[in-house]
Design an enzyme around this catalytic site. Structure first.
Site, short mmCIF file in Angstrom:
data_model
loop_
_atom_site.label_atom_id
_atom_site.label_comp_id
_atom_site.label_asym_id
_atom_site.label_seq_id
_atom_site.Cartn_x
_atom_site.Cartn_y
_atom_site.Cartn_z
N LYS A 1 -8.41 -27.52 -29.63
CA LYS A 1 -7.08 -27.33 -30.22
C LYS A 1 -6.00 -27.67 -29.19
O LYS A 1 -5.01 -28.33 -29.51
CB LYS A 1 -6.91 -25.88 -30.70
N TYR B 1 -13.96 -24.51 -28.94
CA TYR B 1 -13.07 -24.65 -30.09
C TYR B 1 -11.60 -24.60 -29.65
O TYR B 1 -10.79 -25.47 -29.98
CB TYR B 1 -13.36 -23.53 -31.11
N SER C 1 -3.95 -22.94 -33.02
CA SER C 1 -4.44 -21.56 -33.13
C SER C 1 -3.96 -20.73 -31.95
O SER C 1 -3.82 -21.24 -30.83
CB SER C 1 -5.97 -21.59 -33.14
N GLY D 1 -9.93 -27.33 -48.10
CA GLY D 1 -10.36 -26.13 -47.41
C GLY D 1 -9.47 -24.93 -47.73
O GLY D 1 -8.59 -25.00 -48.61
P1 NAD Z 1 -11.64 -24.88 -43.64
O1 NAD Z 1 -12.96 -25.19 -43.04
O2 NAD Z 1 -11.62 -24.13 -44.91
O3 NAD Z 1 -10.82 -26.25 -43.85
C1 NAD Z 1 -11.02 -27.39 -43.05
C2 NAD Z 1 -11.26 -28.57 -44.00
O4 NAD Z 1 -11.45 -29.75 -43.20
C3 NAD Z 1 -12.51 -28.40 -44.84
O5 NAD Z 1 -12.20 -28.60 -46.21
C4 NAD Z 1 -13.48 -29.46 -44.33
O6 NAD Z 1 -14.31 -29.97 -45.35
C5 NAD Z 1 -12.51 -30.49 -43.78
N1 NAD Z 1 -13.09 -31.32 -42.70
C6 NAD Z 1 -13.79 -30.90 -41.62
N2 NAD Z 1 -14.16 -31.96 -40.87
C7 NAD Z 1 -13.65 -33.07 -41.47
C8 NAD Z 1 -13.67 -34.45 -41.16
N3 NAD Z 1 -14.31 -34.91 -40.08
N4 NAD Z 1 -13.03 -35.30 -42.00
C9 NAD Z 1 -12.39 -34.85 -43.11
N5 NAD Z 1 -12.35 -33.55 -43.46
C10 NAD Z 1 -12.97 -32.67 -42.65
O7 NAD Z 1 -10.78 -24.15 -42.54
P2 NAD Z 1 -9.36 -23.44 -42.65
O8 NAD Z 1 -9.58 -22.01 -42.38
O9 NAD Z 1 -8.67 -23.86 -43.87
O10 NAD Z 1 -8.65 -24.06 -41.35
C11 NAD Z 1 -7.85 -25.20 -41.43
C12 NAD Z 1 -7.39 -25.58 -40.04
O11 NAD Z 1 -6.69 -24.47 -39.47
C13 NAD Z 1 -8.53 -25.91 -39.07
O12 NAD Z 1 -8.12 -26.98 -38.25
C14 NAD Z 1 -8.67 -24.64 -38.25
O13 NAD Z 1 -9.17 -24.90 -36.97
C15 NAD Z 1 -7.23 -24.16 -38.19
N6 NAD Z 1 -7.13 -22.71 -37.97
C16 NAD Z 1 -7.73 -21.85 -38.85
C17 NAD Z 1 -7.64 -20.49 -38.64
C18 NAD Z 1 -8.32 -19.51 -39.59
O14 NAD Z 1 -8.39 -18.34 -39.27
N7 NAD Z 1 -8.79 -19.92 -40.75
C19 NAD Z 1 -6.94 -19.99 -37.53
C20 NAD Z 1 -6.32 -20.89 -36.66
C21 NAD Z 1 -6.41 -22.26 -36.90
C1 UD1 Z 2 -11.73 -15.35 -34.45
C2 UD1 Z 2 -11.99 -16.42 -33.41
C3 UD1 Z 2 -10.65 -17.10 -33.06
C4 UD1 Z 2 -9.99 -17.64 -34.32
C5 UD1 Z 2 -9.79 -16.48 -35.29
C6 UD1 Z 2 -9.17 -16.89 -36.61
C7 UD1 Z 2 -13.91 -15.53 -32.16
C8 UD1 Z 2 -14.37 -14.99 -30.84
N1 UD1 Z 2 -12.59 -15.81 -32.23
O1 UD1 Z 2 -10.90 -14.43 -33.82
O2 UD1 Z 2 -10.85 -18.14 -32.15
O3 UD1 Z 2 -8.74 -18.21 -33.99
O4 UD1 Z 2 -11.07 -15.90 -35.58
O5 UD1 Z 2 -10.02 -17.77 -37.27
O6 UD1 Z 2 -14.68 -15.73 -33.08
N2 UD1 Z 2 -14.71 -7.89 -36.69
C9 UD1 Z 2 -15.60 -6.87 -36.99
N3 UD1 Z 2 -16.65 -7.16 -37.82
C10 UD1 Z 2 -16.84 -8.40 -38.37
C11 UD1 Z 2 -15.91 -9.43 -38.05
C12 UD1 Z 2 -14.87 -9.13 -37.20
O7 UD1 Z 2 -15.46 -5.75 -36.52
O8 UD1 Z 2 -17.83 -8.59 -39.12
C13 UD1 Z 2 -13.56 -7.58 -35.81
C14 UD1 Z 2 -13.50 -8.40 -34.54
O9 UD1 Z 2 -14.22 -7.81 -33.51
C15 UD1 Z 2 -11.98 -8.43 -34.29
C16 UD1 Z 2 -11.37 -8.40 -35.69
O10 UD1 Z 2 -12.39 -7.88 -36.54
O11 UD1 Z 2 -11.58 -7.27 -33.60
C17 UD1 Z 2 -10.96 -9.76 -36.20
O12 UD1 Z 2 -12.05 -10.64 -36.09
P1 UD1 Z 2 -11.99 -12.14 -36.65
O13 UD1 Z 2 -11.54 -12.13 -38.06
O14 UD1 Z 2 -13.28 -12.80 -36.34
O15 UD1 Z 2 -10.81 -12.82 -35.83
P2 UD1 Z 2 -10.58 -12.98 -34.24
O16 UD1 Z 2 -11.49 -12.11 -33.49
O17 UD1 Z 2 -9.14 -12.84 -34.00
#
Ligand code: NAD
Ligand code: UD1
Length: 340
Positions: free
Chosen positions: A152, A148, A124, A10
């Site tokens: 976490k 979600y 998160s 991912g």
């Molecule tokens: P992502 O979806 O790109 O990566 C998650 C990976 O997990 C994917 O490759 C998916 O195929 C794999 N996966 C999902 N379910 C699975 C299962 N049951 N078994 C095996 N593999 C599985 O997401 P990401 O953005 O890389 O996020 C990674 C982690 O970080 C997640 O747990 C997410 O909740 C957490 N997180 C992400 C963000 C963000 O903004 N991207 C913010 C806070 C926390």
């Molecule tokens: C979202 C998730 C949060 C997660 C985080 C990182 C929701 C309600 N919350 O938060 O749980 O931890 O992503 O993955 O989805 N925005 C726009 N236009 C867009 C998209 C976003 O204006 O098309 C704005 C949003 O209103 C916000 C900011 O951009 O003010 C960031 O948005 P986003 O990237 O979705 O992150 P979070 O809102 O922090």
């Protein structure tokens, strides 16, 4: 060290894989590919010059996980695998409890039976919920406002109990703020399936012409310019925090939670402006109604990351936008073959 990385195909997992290998560790990836890409792992192999094994399977499948642990005998796990879309978690909460909570439970059971004692978990900032004060520090009360976020928090609590049951066990939950950006090589980056939920991938799609305009969700928040404010951090900085966490686990007992953010808020309009500079053209935007469930503003107190891990964000907003643009312009259709 031998490290097992769940979800390593991912977005954040693939960037962490690069840093883990650069730090001299060996890694195996477990990923169901529900949202990951084989191509991402192949490109990390190319980037690092190392042959990385991707085991395709589900973390909820205990016998599959046991076979990987038996074969590879990892000394630590970095656990990214999970579902992460807030809206989807409201529509289909049971899928989130199953994959995120039950999947983590199965993983911890297998670690326990295979004597693997160390884990870093992707948590998160969403666990904090409505800010009672800002910046959020790790003592801020936790009160997630959607399924979600609750999954976490439940996994954090499970890690607390799992690690308390045996003094050899240790766990770190990293509470990520808003990871964005891509590897500066342009080889790996974020490739969301369908319409992106998050701001940065959406801006990148408008910039590359895949989407026609960015909708700004709300222009009347109590922030500098009325748009939502977040703590964006570069995914390569975030990846490095995982490598430092592996080191910290060696002399830690029990479970620790650590914020990973820059400590600075950036508004939507500021992000758009920075991206326009990176891609050297303007981005079409339209201000629409607020998105349900959005908070006006939040950012991290990241002093604990400095104290516990020796970590601080080094890369700037300019770096985040430049590297996202390099990735998106070189891969307009993500990991799929170029369509134009
Ligand atoms: P992502 O979806 O790109 O990566 C998650 C990976 O997990 C994917 O490759 C998916 O195929 C794999 N996966 C999902 N379910 C699975 C299962 N049951 N078994 C095996 N593999 C599985 O997401 P990401 O953005 O890389 O996020 C990674 C982690 O970080 C997640 O747990 C997410 O909740 C957490 N997180 C992400 C963000 C963000 O903004 N991207 C913010 C806070 C926390
Ligand atoms: C979202 C998730 C949060 C997660 C985080 C990182 C929701 C309600 N919350 O938060 O749980 O931890 O992503 O993955 O989805 N925005 C726009 N236009 C867009 C998209 C976003 O204006 O098309 C704005 C949003 O209103 C916000 C900011 O951009 O003010 C960031 O948005 P986003 O990237 O979705 O992150 P979070 O809102 O922090």
């Amino acid at each position: 060290m031998k490290i097992l990385i769940t979800g390593g195909a991912g977005y954040i997992g693939s960037h962490t894989l690069v840093e883990v290998i650069k730090a001299g560790h060996q890694a195996v990836v477990v990923d169901s590919l529900v949202n990951g890409h084989t191509e991402a792992v192949e490109r990390v192999s190319k980037l690092t010059g190392s042959d990385i094994h991707l085991a395709v399977g589900d973390i909820r499948d205990k016998s599959f996980l046991e076979s990987i642990f038996t074969e590879f005998a990892p000394e630590a796990v970095i656990h990214f695998a999970g579902l992460k879309a807030v809206g989807e978690s409201v529509e289909n909460p049971m899928a989130y409890y199953d994959v995120n909570v039950n999947g983590s439970r199965v993983l911890l059971e297998v670690m326990q039976s295979q004597n693997c004692h160390r884990i870093v978990f992707s948590s998160s900032a969403t666990v904090y919920g409505e800010p009672q004060y800002l910046p959020y520090d790790e003592n801020h009360p936790v009160a997630p406002i959607n399924p979600y976020g609750r999954t976490k928090l439940m996994v954090e609590q499970m890690l607390g109990d799992w690690s308390a049951a045996d003094p050899e066990r240790s766990a770190i939950s990293l509470r990520y703020f808003n990871p964005v950006g891509a590897h500066p090589s342009g080889l790996i980056g974020e490739d969301p399936r369908g319409r992106p939920n998050n701001l940065m991938p959406f801006i990148a799609q408008v910039a590359v012409g895949t989407s026609s305009e960015l909708q700004i969700f709300g222009g009347d928040y109590d922030t500098r310019d009325g748009t939502g404010e977040r703590d964006y951090l570069h995914v390569v900085d975030l990846a490095k925090a995982h490598v430092l966490s592996l080191n910290a686990l060696a002399d830690q007992e029990g479970h620790d939670v650590i914020n990973i953010g820059t400590g600075h808020g950036v508004t939507v309009k500021e992000m758009v402006k920075a991206f326009e500079i990176a891609c050297a053209h303007s981005i079409n935007t339209r201000t629409v109604a607020r998105r349900a469930g959005d908070l006006p503003c939040f950012f991290a107190n990241s002093e604990r990351a400095q104290a516990r891990l020796g970590w601080a964000a080094k890369l700037s907003l300019t770096d985040m936008c430049r590297d996202t643009w390099t990735w998106q312009s070189q891969n307009p259709s993500g990991y799929k073959a170029r369509e134009y």
